[in-house]
Design an enzyme around this catalytic site. Structure first.
Site, PDB file in Angstrom:
ATOM      1  N   ASP A 172       7.491   4.990  27.519  1.00  0.00           N
ATOM      2  CA  ASP A 172       8.624   5.337  26.657  1.00  0.00           C
ATOM      3  C   ASP A 172       9.591   6.244  27.407  1.00  0.00           C
ATOM      4  O   ASP A 172      10.805   6.145  27.277  1.00  0.00           O
ATOM      5  CB  ASP A 172       8.134   6.085  25.399  1.00  0.00           C
ATOM      6  CG  ASP A 172       7.392   5.150  24.472  1.00  0.00           C
ATOM      7  OD1 ASP A 172       7.286   3.949  24.806  1.00  0.00           O
ATOM      8  OD2 ASP A 172       6.893   5.631  23.436  1.00  0.00           O
ATOM      9  N   GLU A 216      10.165   6.370  30.642  1.00  0.00           N
ATOM     10  CA  GLU A 216      10.985   5.606  31.597  1.00  0.00           C
ATOM     11  C   GLU A 216      12.081   4.827  30.863  1.00  0.00           C
ATOM     12  O   GLU A 216      13.221   4.737  31.322  1.00  0.00           O
ATOM     13  CB  GLU A 216      10.096   4.649  32.398  1.00  0.00           C
ATOM     14  CG  GLU A 216       9.250   5.386  33.423  1.00  0.00           C
ATOM     15  CD  GLU A 216       8.163   4.500  34.015  1.00  0.00           C
ATOM     16  OE1 GLU A 216       7.957   4.562  35.240  1.00  0.00           O
ATOM     17  OE2 GLU A 216       7.533   3.742  33.254  1.00  0.00           O
ATOM     18  N   ASP A 250      13.470   5.672  28.063  1.00  0.00           N
ATOM     19  CA  ASP A 250      14.506   6.620  27.626  1.00  0.00           C
ATOM     20  C   ASP A 250      15.449   6.983  28.768  1.00  0.00           C
ATOM     21  O   ASP A 250      16.649   7.143  28.569  1.00  0.00           O
ATOM     22  CB  ASP A 250      13.859   7.893  27.070  1.00  0.00           C
ATOM     23  CG  ASP A 250      13.222   7.631  25.725  1.00  0.00           C
ATOM     24  OD1 ASP A 250      13.525   6.572  25.136  1.00  0.00           O
ATOM     25  OD2 ASP A 250      12.405   8.457  25.281  1.00  0.00           O
ATOM     26  N   GLU A 292       6.668 -24.467   6.775  1.00  0.00           N
ATOM     27  CA  GLU A 292       6.728 -23.219   7.557  1.00  0.00           C
ATOM     28  C   GLU A 292       6.184 -22.043   6.758  1.00  0.00           C
ATOM     29  O   GLU A 292       5.865 -22.187   5.578  1.00  0.00           O
ATOM     30  CB  GLU A 292       8.168 -22.965   8.015  1.00  0.00           C
ATOM     31  CG  GLU A 292       9.197 -23.127   6.911  1.00  0.00           C
ATOM     32  CD  GLU A 292      10.640 -23.187   7.417  1.00  0.00           C
ATOM     33  OE1 GLU A 292      10.946 -24.067   8.239  1.00  0.00           O
ATOM     34  OE2 GLU A 292      11.438 -22.348   6.977  1.00  0.00           O
ATOM     35  N   LYS A 342       5.919 -18.746   4.566  1.00  0.00           N
ATOM     36  CA  LYS A 342       6.750 -18.021   3.608  1.00  0.00           C
ATOM     37  C   LYS A 342       6.543 -16.534   3.894  1.00  0.00           C
ATOM     38  O   LYS A 342       5.536 -15.933   3.510  1.00  0.00           O
ATOM     39  CB  LYS A 342       6.360 -18.362   2.168  1.00  0.00           C
ATOM     40  CG  LYS A 342       7.293 -17.693   1.172  1.00  0.00           C
ATOM     41  CD  LYS A 342       7.148 -18.319  -0.192  1.00  0.00           C
ATOM     42  CE  LYS A 342       8.151 -17.790  -1.189  1.00  0.00           C
ATOM     43  NZ  LYS A 342       8.446 -16.388  -1.173  1.00  0.00           N
ATOM     44  N   ASP A 387       6.714 -12.641   3.758  1.00  0.00           N
ATOM     45  CA  ASP A 387       6.799 -11.768   2.595  1.00  0.00           C
ATOM     46  C   ASP A 387       7.611 -10.527   2.945  1.00  0.00           C
ATOM     47  O   ASP A 387       7.072  -9.483   3.293  1.00  0.00           O
ATOM     48  CB  ASP A 387       5.393 -11.388   2.132  1.00  0.00           C
ATOM     49  CG  ASP A 387       5.396 -10.939   0.688  1.00  0.00           C
ATOM     50  OD1 ASP A 387       6.457 -11.030   0.047  1.00  0.00           O
ATOM     51  OD2 ASP A 387       4.342 -10.501   0.210  1.00  0.00           O
ATOM     52  N   TYR A 435      15.137 -18.679   9.289  1.00  0.00           N
ATOM     53  CA  TYR A 435      14.689 -20.010   8.862  1.00  0.00           C
ATOM     54  C   TYR A 435      15.797 -20.853   8.260  1.00  0.00           C
ATOM     55  O   TYR A 435      15.541 -21.891   7.680  1.00  0.00           O
ATOM     56  CB  TYR A 435      13.544 -19.896   7.853  1.00  0.00           C
ATOM     57  CG  TYR A 435      13.788 -18.868   6.770  1.00  0.00           C
ATOM     58  CD1 TYR A 435      14.806 -19.026   5.831  1.00  0.00           C
ATOM     59  CD2 TYR A 435      12.996 -17.730   6.684  1.00  0.00           C
ATOM     60  CE1 TYR A 435      15.032 -18.094   4.850  1.00  0.00           C
ATOM     61  CE2 TYR A 435      13.225 -16.778   5.696  1.00  0.00           C
ATOM     62  CZ  TYR A 435      14.241 -16.961   4.790  1.00  0.00           C
ATOM     63  OH  TYR A 435      14.470 -16.029   3.812  1.00  0.00           O
ATOM     64  N   LYS A 441       2.555 -21.142  -3.099  1.00  0.00           N
ATOM     65  CA  LYS A 441       2.075 -19.759  -2.999  1.00  0.00           C
ATOM     66  C   LYS A 441       0.559 -19.713  -2.896  1.00  0.00           C
ATOM     67  O   LYS A 441      -0.152 -20.420  -3.620  1.00  0.00           O
ATOM     68  CB  LYS A 441       2.519 -18.962  -4.219  1.00  0.00           C
ATOM     69  CG  LYS A 441       4.028 -18.963  -4.433  1.00  0.00           C
ATOM     70  CD  LYS A 441       4.662 -17.717  -3.941  1.00  0.00           C
ATOM     71  CE  LYS A 441       4.736 -16.706  -5.034  1.00  0.00           C
ATOM     72  NZ  LYS A 441       5.539 -15.541  -4.679  1.00  0.00           N
ATOM     73  N   CYS A 464     -15.710  16.254 -19.240  1.00  0.00           N
ATOM     74  CA  CYS A 464     -14.638  16.020 -18.263  1.00  0.00           C
ATOM     75  C   CYS A 464     -15.099  16.569 -16.907  1.00  0.00           C
ATOM     76  O   CYS A 464     -15.533  17.723 -16.823  1.00  0.00           O
ATOM     77  CB  CYS A 464     -13.367  16.733 -18.718  1.00  0.00           C
ATOM     78  SG  CYS A 464     -12.136  16.858 -17.418  1.00  0.00           S
ATOM     79  N   CYS A 499     -12.791  19.963 -16.026  1.00  0.00           N
ATOM     80  CA  CYS A 499     -12.863  21.240 -16.759  1.00  0.00           C
ATOM     81  C   CYS A 499     -14.131  21.367 -17.596  1.00  0.00           C
ATOM     82  O   CYS A 499     -14.315  22.367 -18.285  1.00  0.00           O
ATOM     83  CB  CYS A 499     -11.629  21.399 -17.642  1.00  0.00           C
ATOM     84  SG  CYS A 499     -11.617  20.250 -19.020  1.00  0.00           S
ATOM     85  N   CYS A 553     -10.287  13.545 -22.055  1.00  0.00           N
ATOM     86  CA  CYS A 553     -10.752  14.931 -22.009  1.00  0.00           C
ATOM     87  C   CYS A 553     -10.098  15.632 -23.193  1.00  0.00           C
ATOM     88  O   CYS A 553      -8.901  15.473 -23.434  1.00  0.00           O
ATOM     89  CB  CYS A 553     -10.299  15.559 -20.692  1.00  0.00           C
ATOM     90  SG  CYS A 553     -10.341  17.344 -20.720  1.00  0.00           S
ATOM     91  N   CYS A 608      -6.694  21.289 -19.512  1.00  0.00           N
ATOM     92  CA  CYS A 608      -7.532  20.875 -18.381  1.00  0.00           C
ATOM     93  C   CYS A 608      -6.677  20.851 -17.100  1.00  0.00           C
ATOM     94  O   CYS A 608      -5.581  20.284 -17.096  1.00  0.00           O
ATOM     95  CB  CYS A 608      -8.081  19.488 -18.679  1.00  0.00           C
ATOM     96  SG  CYS A 608      -8.723  18.612 -17.268  1.00  0.00           S
TER      97      CYS A 608
HETATM   98  S1  IVH Z   1      14.197 -20.928   2.514  1.00  0.00           S
HETATM   99  C1  IVH Z   1      17.165 -22.209  -0.719  1.00  0.00           C
HETATM  100  N1  IVH Z   1      12.216 -20.346   4.103  1.00  0.00           N
HETATM  101  O1  IVH Z   1      11.357 -16.761  -0.039  1.00  0.00           O
HETATM  102  C2  IVH Z   1      16.081 -21.291  -0.402  1.00  0.00           C
HETATM  103  N2  IVH Z   1      12.712 -18.827   2.340  1.00  0.00           N
HETATM  104  O2  IVH Z   1      12.151 -17.756  -3.142  1.00  0.00           O
HETATM  105  C3  IVH Z   1      16.234 -20.657   0.910  1.00  0.00           C
HETATM  106  N3  IVH Z   1      11.295 -16.833   2.303  1.00  0.00           N
HETATM  107  O3  IVH Z   1      14.613 -15.868  -0.970  1.00  0.00           O
HETATM  108  C4  IVH Z   1      15.033 -19.970   1.342  1.00  0.00           C
HETATM  109  N4  IVH Z   1      10.098 -17.336   4.063  1.00  0.00           N
HETATM  110  O4  IVH Z   1      13.500 -14.534   0.887  1.00  0.00           O
HETATM  111  C5  IVH Z   1      12.930 -19.964   3.035  1.00  0.00           C
HETATM  112  N5  IVH Z   1      10.514 -19.931   5.603  1.00  0.00           N
HETATM  113  C6  IVH Z   1      11.224 -19.558   4.557  1.00  0.00           C
HETATM  114  C7  IVH Z   1      10.967 -18.357   3.884  1.00  0.00           C
HETATM  115  C8  IVH Z   1      11.735 -18.032   2.761  1.00  0.00           C
HETATM  116  C9  IVH Z   1      10.305 -16.452   3.119  1.00  0.00           C
HETATM  117  C10 IVH Z   1      11.754 -16.082   1.109  1.00  0.00           C
HETATM  118  C11 IVH Z   1      13.253 -15.908   1.014  1.00  0.00           C
HETATM  119  C12 IVH Z   1      13.655 -16.586  -0.250  1.00  0.00           C
HETATM  120  C13 IVH Z   1      12.360 -16.668  -1.004  1.00  0.00           C
HETATM  121  C14 IVH Z   1      12.342 -17.928  -1.816  1.00  0.00           C
END
Ligand code: IVH
Length: 670
Positions: A36, A38, A40, A116, A118, A120, A228, A317, A411, A414, A429, A434
């Protein structure tokens, strides 16, 4: 290491590229090749040269990631095309329904899907103009979002300037800003040590960080991104799969190649989903499922949208993450209203981004229903909530000496008797003084949902209580510099921060103040009702049960609790002290819209809305003389139904007198 010196512009460009490489090693590959220190030194050299040559600074300079300016709030910006959300599917059957719908609408089964991760995190739209990152907006209401450009620029994996030929004049990409599990854990450890509220999960931490006003602070949060999508993508690429390749070429961060797949059938998608689900625990970031998109972008237009979801994509999901561990003990936590809650002390286990060592068991009935014993091997789960719960016991692993748990008769804090309240599963309690309850009340008083006193979290409040500096909430407003300086780690800056936030909290709306008092059964909704009805605290203290029950939404039990709170001399004295110590309770605003169709009507909200947050919608209703309730009953007039409505919607459909409103209906009635 040889100290770098910039002499020519070429040296400058080389140093930029060198630093970009180091950022890649550090942030993307997690394998730094220099220390770090180096790094900086190199950065300092770069900044020195840029200071002397301000006209020659390049857009992709790593020094541009953190701007000095602290924003005073966020500007808003309009999205060039709507930022939509996806329809969710929760089972393979539902996923199959989505695929079949696509086949039917396209009149062919010869369709490829790009599956792909999803991610979070929190959605973002980023604009590059002539290759330079110029704007980043949060999703907001889908049409307009917050301009968080300065904060997004701190994300090291994201290029500030795109390199290459054929870059469109304007390129607006969509992605997910997220926080790595490890970063999240470290952040929460620090926050806990500082007595700040911890983030519930990496998603909240990422969203919260993006909304910080100081980009320097955001930079410390080490956010990351996966992209994406492209707004109006058809003019740039022809398929989703190609989009990933296009991003890769431009060094725009995408998921690892193992984590997206071109699929030609439901079976292939399911196979991919199962594979990803099996890998989920090992991923360094959180995902909550997979996203399936029709690959050919030309077909997107053809498929179109239903309300606010595209028909060409859906989310699948995963079940909440679970883990197996052992119950080492069951202890009791005393809440602010005296409720005793049994808590499972667990053998620490890593689950969904954090190490879990406790889980709530709710009450004795729940323990008996699930037959949970001390020593049992259990499955725990972390759903949307912060507190994990015990889902089930593995009876095949039950030891002979597994101990049955009974709620205590006294409790644990107390030692007063515990009382069982009729018609309630909870036990309490019986001692209102308390110290366990008192501390919890104090913590609640200062918390975000009540007086929202920043820097006064569990740890600091615990220390103030222990030292006897704060015995009751009104004492908070007497704290001074010399008292705070006795707290461990409290220096000039932390003292000032805390005193400032205490000062800030002094001006407070009546309903918030009522919530903060912690009167049994008085949550946000009841506090709002009381404030609207009584207008000031004095009137409220004199209300009788007969008056209170005339307020729609307040029943006998709640009325009894309010009356007995204000009958207690100690509580009245405490309210006087608040005023004496500087609290200014503000009267609720007069309602402007009486005579509106909402006037006197009771609403229940379910599901998420596109154009409003739930509290915004509730405020709009209240401003027009209506009220909101959390449960559907015969007294409900309207149920406002958003995306993914819950059981309230089902219940409402069965009651003939209830009018169901879509968001559009609601908007026109407004
Ligand atoms: S496509 C038309 N691809 O999931 C929808 N969304 O409810 C465009 N998310 O609001 C979203 N990974 O925040 C897409 N590979 C992915 C994603 C992704 C996470 C989230 C995104 C979106 C929510 C969908």
């Amino acid at each position: 290491m040889i100290k770098k010196q910039i002499k020519t512009q070429k040296d400058y460009i080389d140093l930029i590229n060198e630093l970009i490489e180091h950022d890649k090693h550090y942030y993307i590959e997690c394998k730094p090749v220099i220390s770090d220190y180096e790094y900086d030194l190199l950065m300092k050299e770069l900044e020195k040269w840029e200071k002397d040559h301000p006209d020659l600074i390049l857009e992709n300079s790593p020094s541009k990631r953190v701007s000095e300016a602290i924003t005073q709030g966020f500007k808003h910006g309009e999205h060039i095309s709507l930022m939509l959300s996806l329809a969710n599917t929760y089972s393979k059957d539902e996923l199959g329904d989505f695929i079949n719908r696509v086949y039917k609408l396209l009149e062919t089964e010869n369709v490829k899907f790009c599956a792909e991760l999803k991610m979070d995190g929190t959605a973002i739209s980023i604009r590059y103009e002539k290759g330079v990152l110029t704007r980043a907006l949060t999703r907001g209401n889908g049409k307009v979002g917050d301009d968080v450009t300065a904060n997004v620029k701190t994300i090291k994996s994201l290029p500030l300037k795109l390199q290459g030929l054929d870059i469109p004049d304007v390129l607006e990409i969509r992605g997910e800003v997220f926080m790595h599990k490890k970063t999240f854990q470290n952040l929460n450890i620090i926050r806990q040590e500082e007595g700040l509220e911890v983030f519930a999960n990496p998603r909240n931490a990422a969203a919260g960080s993006l909304k910080l006003l100081d980009p320097k602070e955001v930079s410390k949060r080490r956010l990351d991104i996966v992209c994406y999508g492209i707004a109006e993508a058809e003019s740039i690429v022809s398929s989703q799969f190609e989009m990933h390749k296009y991003f890769k070429k431009l060094k725009i961060p995408i998921s690892d190649e193992k984590h997206f797949k071109l699929c030609s059938s439901l079976e292939e998608i399911v196979e991919f989903a199962d594979y990803i689900d099996s890998q989920r625990k090992n991923l360094p970031f959180e995902i909550d499922g997979i996203v399936i998109k029709v690959d050919d972008l030309r077909l997107h237009k053809k498929l179109g949208f239903t309300g606010k979801h595209p028909r060409y994509a859906a989310a699948y999901k995963f079940q909440p993450e679970q883990a197996t561990t052992e119950i080492l003990d069951i202890t009791i936590q005393v809440g602010r209203t005296g409720v005793l809650t049994p808590v499972a002390e667990l053998k620490p286990v890593f689950l969904a981004g954090s190490t879990i060592s406790r889980a709530t068991l709710h009450n004795q009935d729940e323990i008996m229903r699930k037959d949970i014993r001390i020593g049992d091997v259990v499955t725990i789960e972390k759903g949307g909530d912060v507190i994990p719960k015990v889902v089930s016991v593995d009876f095949s692993k039950r030891k002979k000496d597994a101990k049955i748990f009974h709620m205590p008769k006294k409790c644990p804090v107390c030692l007063s008797d515990v009382e069982h309240i009729e018609n309630e599963v909870a036990v309490r309690c019986s001692n209102p003084n308390c110290s366990g309850q008192t501390l919890k009340k104090l913590i609640y008083f200062a918390s975000k949902e009540a007086m929202d006193i920043e820097h006064l979290g569990i740890k600091v409040m615990g220390a103030l209580f222990e030292k006897g500096l704060v015995k009751r909430p009104s004492d908070i407003y007497l704290l001074d510099e010399s008292q705070l300086s006795t707290l461990e780690g409290f220096k000039e800056k932390s003292i000032k921060n805390l005193l400032d936030s205490i000062e800030k909290s002094k001006k407070c709306p009546l309903s918030k103040f009522l919530m903060a008092l912690g009167i049994k059964y008085v949550g946000k909704e009841t506090a709002d009702l009381l404030a609207d009805y009584a207008k000031d605290i004095k009137t409220l203290t004199h209300l009788k049960k007969e008056d209170l029950v005339t307020i729609e939404g307040i029943g006998e039990k709640v009325a009894d609790s309010i009356v007995s709170y204000f009958e207690d001399e100690n509580n009245l004295k405490e309210i006087e002290k608040f005023v004496k110590n500087g609290i200014e309770i503000q009267k609720p605003k007069e309602k402007k819209h009486f005579g509106h169709v909402f006037s006197g009507k009771t609403f229940v909200l379910t599901g998420s809305l596109e154009n409003f947050t739930r509290s915004e919608a509730a405020n709009l209703i209240k401003e027009r003389g209506g009220k909101t309730s959390s449960t559907v009953s015969n007294n409900t007039d309207y149920v406002l139904v958003g995306e993914d409505p819950g059981s309230k919607y089902e219940k409402a459909k069965k009651i003939k007198t209830i009018t169901i409103l879509s968001e559009e209906d609601f908007k026109s009635l407004l």
